[in-house]
Design a protein around this motif. Structure first.
Motif, PDB file in Angstrom:
ATOM      1  N   VAL A   1       0.839  -1.194   0.000  1.00  0.00           N
ATOM      2  CA  VAL A   1       0.000   0.000   0.000  1.00  0.00           C
ATOM      3  C   VAL A   1       0.877   1.249   0.000  1.00  0.00           C
ATOM      4  O   VAL A   1       1.913   1.297   0.663  1.00  0.00           O
ATOM      5  N   GLN A   2       0.453   2.269  -0.742  1.00  0.00           N
ATOM      6  CA  GLN A   2       1.236   3.490  -0.835  1.00  0.00           C
ATOM      7  C   GLN A   2       1.254   4.248   0.489  1.00  0.00           C
ATOM      8  O   GLN A   2       0.370   4.112   1.334  1.00  0.00           O
ATOM      9  N   GLU A   3       2.271   5.091   0.640  1.00  0.00           N
ATOM     10  CA  GLU A   3       2.501   5.791   1.905  1.00  0.00           C
ATOM     11  C   GLU A   3       1.301   6.637   2.310  1.00  0.00           C
ATOM     12  O   GLU A   3       0.873   6.598   3.469  1.00  0.00           O
ATOM     13  N   HIS A   4       0.733   7.405   1.397  1.00  0.00           N
ATOM     14  CA  HIS A   4      -0.362   8.305   1.776  1.00  0.00           C
ATOM     15  C   HIS A   4      -1.610   7.519   2.178  1.00  0.00           C
ATOM     16  O   HIS A   4      -2.398   7.976   3.007  1.00  0.00           O
ATOM     17  N   VAL A   5      -1.786   6.332   1.620  1.00  0.00           N
ATOM     18  CA  VAL A   5      -2.928   5.505   2.001  1.00  0.00           C
ATOM     19  C   VAL A   5      -2.727   4.974   3.420  1.00  0.00           C
ATOM     20  O   VAL A   5      -3.685   4.890   4.204  1.00  0.00           O
ATOM     21  N   ARG A   6      -1.508   4.646   3.777  1.00  0.00           N
ATOM     22  CA  ARG A   6      -1.227   4.195   5.142  1.00  0.00           C
ATOM     23  C   ARG A   6      -1.561   5.304   6.148  1.00  0.00           C
ATOM     24  O   ARG A   6      -2.086   5.028   7.228  1.00  0.00           O
ATOM     25  N   THR A   7      -1.259   6.537   5.766  1.00  0.00           N
ATOM     26  CA  THR A   7      -1.610   7.669   6.621  1.00  0.00           C
ATOM     27  C   THR A   7      -3.122   7.770   6.781  1.00  0.00           C
ATOM     28  O   THR A   7      -3.644   7.974   7.885  1.00  0.00           O
ATOM     29  N   GLN A   8      -3.845   7.599   5.682  1.00  0.00           N
ATOM     30  CA  GLN A   8      -5.306   7.660   5.734  1.00  0.00           C
ATOM     31  C   GLN A   8      -5.886   6.545   6.595  1.00  0.00           C
ATOM     32  O   GLN A   8      -6.931   6.707   7.234  1.00  0.00           O
ATOM     33  N   LEU A   9      -5.204   5.411   6.653  1.00  0.00           N
ATOM     34  CA  LEU A   9      -5.669   4.285   7.460  1.00  0.00           C
ATOM     35  C   LEU A   9      -5.401   4.479   8.951  1.00  0.00           C
ATOM     36  O   LEU A   9      -5.910   3.727   9.777  1.00  0.00           O
ATOM     37  N   GLY A  10      -4.575   5.498   9.287  1.00  0.00           N
ATOM     38  CA  GLY A  10      -4.329   5.782  10.698  1.00  0.00           C
ATOM     39  C   GLY A  10      -2.907   5.583  11.155  1.00  0.00           C
ATOM     40  O   GLY A  10      -2.650   5.468  12.359  1.00  0.00           O
ATOM     41  N   LEU A  11      -1.959   5.581  10.219  1.00  0.00           N
ATOM     42  CA  LEU A  11      -0.549   5.413  10.563  1.00  0.00           C
ATOM     43  C   LEU A  11       0.132   6.776  10.520  1.00  0.00           C
ATOM     44  O   LEU A  11       0.233   7.399   9.463  1.00  0.00           O
ATOM     45  N   GLY A  12       0.553   7.269  11.679  1.00  0.00           N
ATOM     46  CA  GLY A  12       1.211   8.565  11.769  1.00  0.00           C
ATOM     47  C   GLY A  12       2.687   8.420  12.057  1.00  0.00           C
ATOM     48  O   GLY A  12       3.171   7.349  12.429  1.00  0.00           O
ATOM     49  N   ARG A  13       3.420   9.545  11.886  1.00  0.00           N
ATOM     50  CA  ARG A  13       4.858   9.495  12.119  1.00  0.00           C
ATOM     51  C   ARG A  13       5.392  10.870  12.490  1.00  0.00           C
ATOM     52  O   ARG A  13       4.923  11.887  11.982  1.00  0.00           O
ATOM     53  N   THR A  14       6.344  10.898  13.403  1.00  0.00           N
ATOM     54  CA  THR A  14       7.139  12.095  13.644  1.00  0.00           C
ATOM     55  C   THR A  14       8.570  11.776  13.228  1.00  0.00           C
ATOM     56  O   THR A  14       8.997  10.616  13.246  1.00  0.00           O
ATOM     57  N   PHE A  15       9.311  12.822  12.863  1.00  0.00           N
ATOM     58  CA  PHE A  15      10.651  12.642  12.316  1.00  0.00           C
ATOM     59  C   PHE A  15      11.697  13.263  13.231  1.00  0.00           C
ATOM     60  O   PHE A  15      11.395  14.089  14.097  1.00  0.00           O
ATOM     61  N   GLN A  16      12.965  12.872  13.002  1.00  0.00           N
ATOM     62  CA  GLN A  16      14.056  13.459  13.769  1.00  0.00           C
ATOM     63  C   GLN A  16      14.151  14.951  13.513  1.00  0.00           C
ATOM     64  O   GLN A  16      14.441  15.739  14.408  1.00  0.00           O
ATOM     65  N   GLN A  17      13.935  15.361  12.260  1.00  0.00           N
ATOM     66  CA  GLN A  17      13.945  16.766  11.897  1.00  0.00           C
ATOM     67  C   GLN A  17      12.511  17.233  11.671  1.00  0.00           C
ATOM     68  O   GLN A  17      11.818  16.696  10.817  1.00  0.00           O
ATOM     69  N   THR A  18      12.081  18.216  12.448  1.00  0.00           N
ATOM     70  CA  THR A  18      10.717  18.713  12.310  1.00  0.00           C
ATOM     71  C   THR A  18      10.568  19.488  11.007  1.00  0.00           C
ATOM     72  O   THR A  18      11.524  20.074  10.502  1.00  0.00           O
ATOM     73  N   SER A  19       9.367  19.483  10.455  1.00  0.00           N
ATOM     74  CA  SER A  19       9.076  20.213   9.223  1.00  0.00           C
ATOM     75  C   SER A  19       7.936  21.188   9.494  1.00  0.00           C
ATOM     76  O   SER A  19       6.838  21.045   8.963  1.00  0.00           O
ATOM     77  N   LEU A  20       8.205  22.162  10.343  1.00  0.00           N
ATOM     78  CA  LEU A  20       7.202  23.139  10.756  1.00  0.00           C
ATOM     79  C   LEU A  20       7.344  24.423   9.939  1.00  0.00           C
ATOM     80  O   LEU A  20       8.388  24.688   9.338  1.00  0.00           O
ATOM     81  N   PHE A  21       6.288  25.222   9.942  1.00  0.00           N
ATOM     82  CA  PHE A  21       6.324  26.527   9.296  1.00  0.00           C
ATOM     83  C   PHE A  21       6.692  27.554  10.360  1.00  0.00           C
ATOM     84  O   PHE A  21       5.834  28.021  11.117  1.00  0.00           O
ATOM     85  N   ASP A  22       7.976  27.912  10.403  1.00  0.00           N
ATOM     86  CA  ASP A  22       8.483  28.735  11.492  1.00  0.00           C
ATOM     87  C   ASP A  22       7.861  30.120  11.531  1.00  0.00           C
ATOM     88  O   ASP A  22       7.756  30.733  12.607  1.00  0.00           O
TER      89      ASP A  22
END
Length: 265
Positions: free
Chosen positions: A79-100
């Motif tokens: 299954v593709q990555e975005h579909v896994r997210t839609q199914l309820g699989l979340g993730r945080t990363f070592q480097q944040t990707s925030l809008f400063d």
């Protein structure tokens, strides 16, 4: 199913003989493990053990060479990555990707809007905008940033940025969140504050984390899996892992980690 028996809920995540090759290089070697619903499950191991690669194949950023991945009872191996997210699989990363340049609240609102589909509406109603803001504030309160909603994300401390990253991840309404070294780069006080925040998250949320800080691991984890050279060498309670000779041998040569891992309570 026989009469009088109860169906057990499926694990939040199952890996069955997951193998990953880069050319002829074997990075994951038939890894099988199960993550229970609501667990605080830690994945540890020496440098180069294959922990990051395992996260990549779970989220779908990389494909397994062999084996199966089952999430909430559904096979997601291909299954593709975005579909896994839609199914309820979340993730945080070592480097944040925030809008400063945006406020703390606005960062979470963007994620809430994306999840709710509001971002795709040219003129969302006032009621929808209000619901988005209310949900954003709920999430900020959950991660301990309720008093910081108006400041720019770029003004947060490193530890607070990681808390905001968790709030953004929770905006997708995951049932399982993968956290990749969440306390990396934190001071001791920041790490303990982050740990306290994780403890307050709902019991229904399952967490699988890669973490090098053994104080955090043994304080938080309800179950620990240990990788070494791509193989699962131990899988059990914190007490069982602390007493595992195989784990001790795997950590030889990483003195600081070894000392923390096996220090007495």
């Amino acid at each position: 199913m026989t009469a009088g028996t109860e169906r057990e809920d499926p694990p939040a995540l199952e890996l069955r003989d997951v193998t990953k090759l880069y050319g002829e290089l074997l990075v994951l070697d038939a890894v099988s493990l199960s993550v229970d619903v609501g667990a605080r499950h830690a994945l540890i191991g020496p440098n180069g053990a294959g922990k990051s690669t395992l996260f990549h194949v779970i989220t779908g950023t990389q494909r397994v060479t062999r084996g199966r991945i089952v999430f909430a009872g559904k096979e997601i191996t291909r299954v593709q990555e975005h579909v896994r997210t839609q199914l309820g699989l979340g993730r945080t990363f070592q480097q944040t990707s925030l809008f400063d340049g945006l406020s703390v609240l606005a960062n979470v609102e963007l994620a809430v809007q994306q999840q709710a589909g509001v971002a795709r509406r040219l003129f969302p109603s006032a009621r929808r905008r209000t619901r988005v803001s209310e949900r954003g504030r709920e999430l900020l309160s959950l991660v301990g940033l309720g008093s910081r909603e108006a400041i720019p994300a770029g003004a947060l401390s490193h530890g607070q940025r990681r808390q905001l990253d968790v709030a953004v991840s929770l905006a997708t309404e995951p049932s399982l969140v993968l956290m990749d070294e969440p306390t990396a780069g934190m001071s001791r006080d920041e790490a303990m504050a982050f740990l306290a925040m994780i403890v307050t998250l709902p019991d229904s949320l399952t967490i699988l984390m890669v973490e090098h800080d053994m104080d955090v691991v043994f304080e938080l984890a309800t179950w620990i899996s240990v990788l070494d050279a791509g193989k699962l060498i131990a899988d059990g309670t914190p007490e069982a892992i602390r007493g595992s000779r195989a784990v001790q041998d795997a950590y030889l040569g990483e003195g600081e980690h070894l000392a923390k891992l096996f220090e007495s309570d």
